[in-house]
Design a protein around this motif. Sequence first.
Motif, PDB file in Angstrom:
ATOM      1  N   SER A 137      -0.886   1.769  -8.707  1.00 31.47           N
ATOM      2  CA  SER A 137      -0.214   2.898  -9.381  1.00 31.47           C
ATOM      3  C   SER A 137       0.847   2.395 -10.348  1.00 31.47           C
ATOM      4  O   SER A 137       0.985   2.905 -11.483  1.00 31.47           O
ATOM      5  N   TRP A 140      -0.651   1.090 -13.481  1.00 31.73           N
ATOM      6  CA  TRP A 140      -1.069   2.184 -14.394  1.00 31.73           C
ATOM      7  C   TRP A 140       0.132   2.889 -15.035  1.00 31.73           C
ATOM      8  O   TRP A 140       0.004   3.547 -16.082  1.00 31.73           O
ATOM      9  N   CYS A 141       1.290   2.720 -14.432  1.00 34.86           N
ATOM     10  CA  CYS A 141       2.484   3.315 -15.051  1.00 34.86           C
ATOM     11  C   CYS A 141       2.863   2.583 -16.344  1.00 34.86           C
ATOM     12  O   CYS A 141       3.574   3.155 -17.216  1.00 34.86           O
ATOM     13  N   ALA A 163      -5.607   9.034 -16.211  1.00 36.31           N
ATOM     14  CA  ALA A 163      -5.056   8.929 -14.851  1.00 36.31           C
ATOM     15  C   ALA A 163      -5.515  10.089 -13.983  1.00 36.31           C
ATOM     16  O   ALA A 163      -5.845   9.925 -12.797  1.00 36.31           O
ATOM     17  N   SER A 167      -7.605  10.047 -10.446  1.00 33.26           N
ATOM     18  CA  SER A 167      -7.108  10.712  -9.231  1.00 33.26           C
ATOM     19  C   SER A 167      -8.147  11.657  -8.660  1.00 33.26           C
ATOM     20  O   SER A 167      -8.404  11.682  -7.449  1.00 33.26           O
ATOM     21  N   PHE A 184      -1.204   7.545  -5.650  1.00 29.67           N
ATOM     22  CA  PHE A 184      -1.561   7.265  -7.046  1.00 29.67           C
ATOM     23  C   PHE A 184      -1.186   8.433  -7.969  1.00 29.67           C
ATOM     24  O   PHE A 184      -0.553   8.263  -9.014  1.00 29.67           O
ATOM     25  N   ILE A 187       2.796   8.888  -8.204  1.00 25.71           N
ATOM     26  CA  ILE A 187       3.493   7.892  -9.024  1.00 25.71           C
ATOM     27  C   ILE A 187       3.138   8.068 -10.510  1.00 25.71           C
ATOM     28  O   ILE A 187       4.012   8.071 -11.386  1.00 25.71           O
ATOM     29  N   THR A 188       1.851   8.209 -10.792  1.00 29.84           N
ATOM     30  CA  THR A 188       1.450   8.341 -12.200  1.00 29.84           C
ATOM     31  C   THR A 188       1.937   9.648 -12.797  1.00 29.84           C
ATOM     32  O   THR A 188       2.306   9.725 -13.993  1.00 29.84           O
TER      33      THR A 188
END
Length: 802
Positions: A137, A140-141, A163, A167, A184, A187-188
């Motif tokens: 996660s 991907w941020c 994203a 998910s 995931f 956070i994203t």
Amino acid sequence: MFARGVFYCPLTFLGYRQRVNKNPSDLPALPARLPALAVVGITSPGQDDWARLRGLQYAKLAKGVLPRMIAHGVAAALVFWIFWASVGPIAIAAWTAALAGVLYYGNRCDQGLADAESRRLTRDEFRKHWVAVVLISLVWCIPIVGFSLLAGPRELLAIWAIACTLSVGSALVVAAAPLGTIIFVTITALAAAITGLILGDYATSAITMFFAGLLCVGTIESARTYLTARIAEAGVAEKSEVVSLLLREFEENQADWLWQVDTNRKVRSISPRFAFALGKPPEEIEGKPFIQLIAGDAWETGHFVPSLHDLAERLKRRENFSNLIVKVTINAEHRWWELSGTPILDEQGTYMGFRGVGSDVTEQRESSEKIAYLARYDTLTGLPNRLMLNEALRDAIRYAEQWRTRCAFLMLDLDRFKAVNDSLGHLVGDQLLAKVSKRLKELMDDNTMCGRLGGDEFAIVIRDASEKGTIENLARKVIARLSQPYDIDNHTLYVGASVGSAVGPRDGNSVEEIMRNSDLALYRAKDEGGGEHFAYEPSLHASAEERRKLEFSLRRALERNEMSLNFQPVVDAHEETIVSFEALLRWNSQEHGFVPPDKFIPLAEDTRLIVPIGTWVLEQACLEATRWPRHVRIAVNVSGEQLIEPEFAASVIRALSQSGLEASRLEIEVTESIFLRDANIARAALEQVIALGCTVALDDFGTGYSSLGYLRKLSFSTIKVDRSFVQGAAQNSAESLAIIRAVVAMADSLEMTTTAEGVENAEEAELIRKLGCTKIQGYYFGRPMPAVEALSLFEDGGRLIA
């Protein structure tokens, strides 16, 4: 599986074969609706097996590794295409490498959960999973925050769409494990919302948080549905497995079978195993009466055994029965069956017959009967043991009280049996006991029962002893029969029997009283030399009580200083000077007064009190002898019980050292009876004493089991002629005179001295001198006297003048 709002969680299904006897209803119970936090994995209520639930959840992750790798790969390609121009290839390549690294770590963790469905998920495995998801996660941020800030709101919306797609795909593919999806998307979504706020795109931030919340709720519900379905599926499979195993177990158990009879009690619906138990093919059994098939010859005669008659009556009365033990006859062989049955009723309650189960319990029954036999019979002789004799005597007492008759109990003890055991060994002794038992059985009838109490003790119960002479006649027959010779292993053996009897209820109203009183009578018979029968008399109980009180006082006699020593002089036959004293023990009890030695010495030997008493006598005699002239010796009588003590030689050494007496002045007197019990031990003890310098005298020679072998095996210094021979010689008894001359001649040839005991007058003294005895002891030269009087005798030079 569902009951009262609770369903049972069969979390042990995959491990059930190791616990096949576990009841499914005993499995851990879970709430009807699984808690959200528990489904996610944040909490694990301690009362339930949630570690197994985690296994069911996360086993799915291993199967979704490849689809997730493909999805992330496509997503990374889209990121590369979107941000190529605005960010640059180096930054994107670095990010791609980081993503590949965390995906590799995460996939390794997930692949390790491939077998989690059949086991419990560990805390470490759970921690590794969410750590991997957090790392993915965070990676991907980077494009969501970093790349979007460089590119602008339009690119943020594009990367957030990517994203969201990941998910949603995760929620669909791995719905069983919602924690990864929730982490995931949370956070994203936070990263996208923050970035939107920074870029001033508030609408995108709001939409992002709304979508994240909705997806988290949907993910949890999807996981709950999946988990509930898996639990139900496992429960159904486990119940099927339980039923299958139970059926297989019953089918493989050849000791059980099903049986069924119709209204006429004829066998129907024959099972193969039931036919096997009857030893006949099914076609020969069908339609035959059930009782006929298992009754054997009794079917023709009508004389059924009680258990078979009970079964027939229950079938006739249409009664339920369970675990009924029935003795049956199958192919002329008696066996035991355990049967249970219940009537068959149709919907209208009409009787249709009987149905039940059965099993062959012959082996268990025989084992039980063997145990019962061993509990009541002696294994060596096959006779009833003490327990069964007690029961028989109790029944005889009850019978005598009911019918106003008399019963009797005879206690038998073999004479001279110990000598057989000691000389020929226990194997011969056991064979002798078996032959004794056989002879006793020959003398029994329906009114009598014999048994073995233990050792060489036997007993006989006479149920009805009312007829005069019954007890005496049987006792005489037993003594006469058991006294006849026995041929065992080329040995001809002679043993006798002593019998004591008691009559009930005259001599006692209980088993304990009658047995005790017959034992007292037996003790009297043994005291009289054996081979006799004595009936119980009340005076025997008085004697036993007196003996008990005497023993109690004797145990405290030494500590209360009730013991004392007297000394009787032994003189030279020609010079009449004192050459030694014999120490004689006396007891003046506080409770009983003066007790004769012939009364308390045997009691001391029976109770082994003679050992401490003998040690005291030895020490006191040696101490007193130190006050006499150096040529005067002290003679101390020693019991056979003392000689078999390992510390006997040490006690002699201690007595000599404490008193300072020279060993050559101590003479140990023993009788021939010491060689009848543990002869080797007794001889070894005396040899140790002789090695110290002491001498050994053989007392009462000729009155017991005289054997010249004793004189050859041990170096005696003196042979003492018993007073019975001296008195016989004084009365001109040819036998006594011949015995004394023979003893004197033998002693001279063996270089031993002889002492004549019991000389009471001058004529006897002169006769003894003429017969050649070297020393004389008796009242003529001095009675046993206290130590002070013995010491005063030396004031006249040690010469006694009668």
